[in-house]
Design a protein around this motif. Structure first.
Motif, PDB file in Angstrom:
ATOM      1  N   LYS A 107       0.958  -0.879   0.000  1.00 15.40           N
ATOM      2  CA  LYS A 107       0.000   0.000   0.000  1.00 15.40           C
ATOM      3  C   LYS A 107       0.970   0.890   0.000  1.00 15.40           C
ATOM      4  CE  LYS A 107      -3.674  -2.449   2.071  1.00 15.40           C
ATOM      5  NZ  LYS A 107      -4.246  -2.790   2.568  1.00 15.40           N
ATOM      6  N   TYR A 128      -4.848   5.512  -8.976  1.00  9.42           N
ATOM      7  CA  TYR A 128      -5.392   5.631  -7.616  1.00  9.42           C
ATOM      8  C   TYR A 128      -4.396   5.025  -6.640  1.00  9.42           C
ATOM      9  CZ  TYR A 128      -8.164   4.314  -3.513  1.00  9.42           C
ATOM     10  OH  TYR A 128      -8.612   4.121  -2.224  1.00  9.42           O
ATOM     11  N   ARG A 129      -4.094   5.733  -5.552  1.00  4.30           N
ATOM     12  CA  ARG A 129      -3.133   5.244  -4.559  1.00  4.30           C
ATOM     13  C   ARG A 129      -3.209   6.072  -3.283  1.00  4.30           C
ATOM     14  NH1 ARG A 129       2.128   7.244  -8.145  1.00  4.30           N
ATOM     15  NH2 ARG A 129       1.133   9.169  -8.852  1.00  4.30           N
ATOM     16  N   GLU A 171      -1.832  -0.754  -2.481  1.00  6.27           N
ATOM     17  CA  GLU A 171      -2.154  -1.012  -3.885  1.00  6.27           C
ATOM     18  C   GLU A 171      -2.102   0.253  -4.730  1.00  6.27           C
ATOM     19  OE1 GLU A 171      -6.238  -0.151  -1.990  1.00  6.27           O
ATOM     20  OE2 GLU A 171      -4.432  -1.255  -1.447  1.00  6.27           O
ATOM     21  N   ILE A 223      -3.910   1.348  -8.409  1.00 10.68           N
ATOM     22  CA  ILE A 223      -4.922   0.910  -9.368  1.00 10.68           C
ATOM     23  C   ILE A 223      -4.895   1.846 -10.567  1.00 10.68           C
ATOM     24  CG2 ILE A 223      -7.382   0.570  -9.773  1.00 10.68           C
ATOM     25  CD1 ILE A 223      -7.612  -0.178  -6.792  1.00 10.68           C
ATOM     26  N   TYR A 229      -4.598  -3.865 -11.262  1.00  8.02           N
ATOM     27  CA  TYR A 229      -4.388  -3.799  -9.815  1.00  8.02           C
ATOM     28  C   TYR A 229      -2.946  -4.213  -9.542  1.00  8.02           C
ATOM     29  CZ  TYR A 229      -5.325  -4.507  -4.811  1.00  8.02           C
ATOM     30  OH  TYR A 229      -5.301  -4.433  -3.444  1.00  8.02           O
ATOM     31  N   TYR A 275     -10.718   3.919  -5.908  1.00  7.44           N
ATOM     32  CA  TYR A 275     -10.540   2.473  -5.964  1.00  7.44           C
ATOM     33  C   TYR A 275     -10.860   1.996  -7.389  1.00  7.44           C
ATOM     34  CZ  TYR A 275     -10.415  -2.360  -4.260  1.00  7.44           C
ATOM     35  OH  TYR A 275     -10.104  -3.682  -4.072  1.00  7.44           O
ATOM     36  N   LYS A 276     -11.635   0.933  -7.551  1.00  2.39           N
ATOM     37  CA  LYS A 276     -11.951   0.404  -8.879  1.00  2.39           C
ATOM     38  C   LYS A 276     -13.220   1.013  -9.477  1.00  2.39           C
ATOM     39  CE  LYS A 276      -9.897  -4.171  -7.941  1.00  2.39           C
ATOM     40  NZ  LYS A 276     -10.173  -5.632  -7.867  1.00  2.39           N
ATOM     41  N   TYR A 333     -16.173   1.169   4.513  1.00  2.00           N
ATOM     42  CA  TYR A 333     -15.326   2.024   3.679  1.00  2.00           C
ATOM     43  C   TYR A 333     -16.159   3.173   3.128  1.00  2.00           C
ATOM     44  CZ  TYR A 333     -11.611  -1.425   3.869  1.00  2.00           C
ATOM     45  OH  TYR A 333     -10.631  -2.268   4.327  1.00  2.00           O
ATOM     46  N   TRP A 377     -15.481   6.875   0.959  1.00  2.00           N
ATOM     47  CA  TRP A 377     -14.630   7.884   0.330  1.00  2.00           C
ATOM     48  C   TRP A 377     -15.441   9.155   0.113  1.00  2.00           C
ATOM     49  CZ3 TRP A 377     -14.480   2.750  -1.055  1.00  2.00           C
ATOM     50  CH2 TRP A 377     -13.235   2.104  -1.145  1.00  2.00           C
ATOM     51  N   ILE A 422     -11.819  -4.628   1.307  1.00  2.00           N
ATOM     52  CA  ILE A 422     -12.866  -3.929   0.561  1.00  2.00           C
ATOM     53  C   ILE A 422     -13.738  -4.932  -0.175  1.00  2.00           C
ATOM     54  CG2 ILE A 422     -13.314  -2.303  -1.327  1.00  2.00           C
ATOM     55  CD1 ILE A 422     -10.685  -0.891  -0.548  1.00  2.00           C
ATOM     56  N   GLU A 423     -13.100  -5.902  -0.813  1.00  2.00           N
ATOM     57  CA  GLU A 423     -13.812  -6.916  -1.580  1.00  2.00           C
ATOM     58  C   GLU A 423     -13.898  -8.209  -0.775  1.00  2.00           C
ATOM     59  OE1 GLU A 423     -12.707  -7.137  -5.842  1.00  2.00           O
ATOM     60  OE2 GLU A 423     -11.341  -5.465  -5.377  1.00  2.00           O
TER      61      GLU A 423
END
Length: 303
Positions: free
Chosen positions: A2, A61-62, A100, A102, A113, A177-178, A196, A198, A290-291
């Motif tokens: 991360k 994204y980070r 991560e 993305i 990813y 994120y995605k 979560y 945002w 998250i997933e």
């Protein structure tokens, strides 16, 4: 990690060779405050700023932590190189909360990813690609989110139900994120359990934008990604989290481990133990992915 700062700081110091960049791209950088529950069995919430950089052909994204400390890091490393003495920077910098990166490519919105692991003492990027098509249900509900007029949409993803607010005042079919695919930038999104959330906090233009941070440049990590099927990625990254120095340990003789490090207390072995603890503390800090469905599938394959 991360973005984890280094696989092994000693190796980074040895191979440092940052280059000047002639980037001509300008990015639209969007700052999201992510409020999240790191552990499933705790009511504790944490917050971190995440960045979504949008350029002509893609978005990145980070965690913003590493980006925000870039200039400080450069000054420290330049001073180390000039003095020829290693300095432990772990006390000077905050660790990112999320590792991560993305990348979404435009206009097809293909997702890549990416995580960073070690190949011996050399950092390398591994990743998987996927084409996600979110089944958004757009409602007539509207609200003011920060400075923007927004509209509500919901979807199912990763085993959670998500509510998003998007604004056509920001003409980007993207989000943190995605998430993507709405007729405007997502300015807020959260799951129904509020694990979560945002919320867009601001944005700015970044002239001469560069994808790589200073640490990534001096560690020679580059933007090259070793892509693999998602199940192989899960196994590879899981093994790395379990033993971050597995690929480096065979190279570490007792003689090397006992060497002292100029400019700091302790041996190379001491430094390696410290780095290993840092990694494990980092990865063990969050057991609430998250997933959910992806995590469950990975656990099933382990058994």
């Amino acid at each position: 990690m991360k973005k984890l700062f280094s696989i092994f700081l000693i190796a980074i110091f040895a191979f440092a060779n940052a280059q000047n960049s002639d980037s001509k791209e300008t990015a639209n950088r969007f700052f999201y405050e992510l409020t999240f529950k790191p552990r499933k069995d705790s009511a504790k919430l944490e917050k971190v700023i995440m960045a979504l950089d949008i350029v002509k052909d893609r978005s990145i994204y980070r965690d913003y932590t590493a980006i925000g400390q870039d200039s400080i890091l450069k000054v420290q490393f330049d001073a180390m190189q000039k003095a020829g003495v290693f300095k432990d920077l772990s006390k000077s910098f905050k660790m990112p909360k999320f590792s991560e990166k993305i990348v979404k490519t435009y206009p097809d919105m293909k997702i890549e990813y990416i995580e960073r692991i070690a190949n011996g003492f050399t950092p390398m990027n591994i990743g998987y690609s996927e084409n996600l098509k979110f089944n958004w249900k757009i409602s007539n509900d509207k609200a003011k989110i920060g400075a923007y007029n927004a509209q509500k949409a919901t979807t199912e993803f990763g085993g959670r139900t998500w509510t998003a607010w998007f604004s056509t005042e920001l003409p980007f079919q993207d989000g943190p994120y995605k998430f993507s695919g709405l007729p405007g930038l997502i300015v807020k999104i959260e799951d129904d359990g509020k694990n979560y959330s945002w919320v867009l906090q601001g944005n700015k233009k970044v002239p001469n934008w560069e994808e790589l941070t200073y640490m990534e440049k001096i560690s020679n990590v580059g933007t090259k990604v070793t892509e693999m099927p998602k199940d192989k990625f899960d196994r590879t990254f899981r093994d790395f989290k379990k033993d971050p120095f597995a690929s480096a340990r065979p190279m570490m003789t007792q003689e090397i481990m006992s060497r002292s490090i100029p400019g700091m207390d302790g041996t190379i072995g001491d430094m390696m133990k410290k780095q290993e603890k840092m990694y494990k503390d980092f990865f063990n800090a969050n057991d609430n992915p998250i997933e959910i469905t992806q995590a469950a599938a990975t656990e099933k394959k382990k058994k």
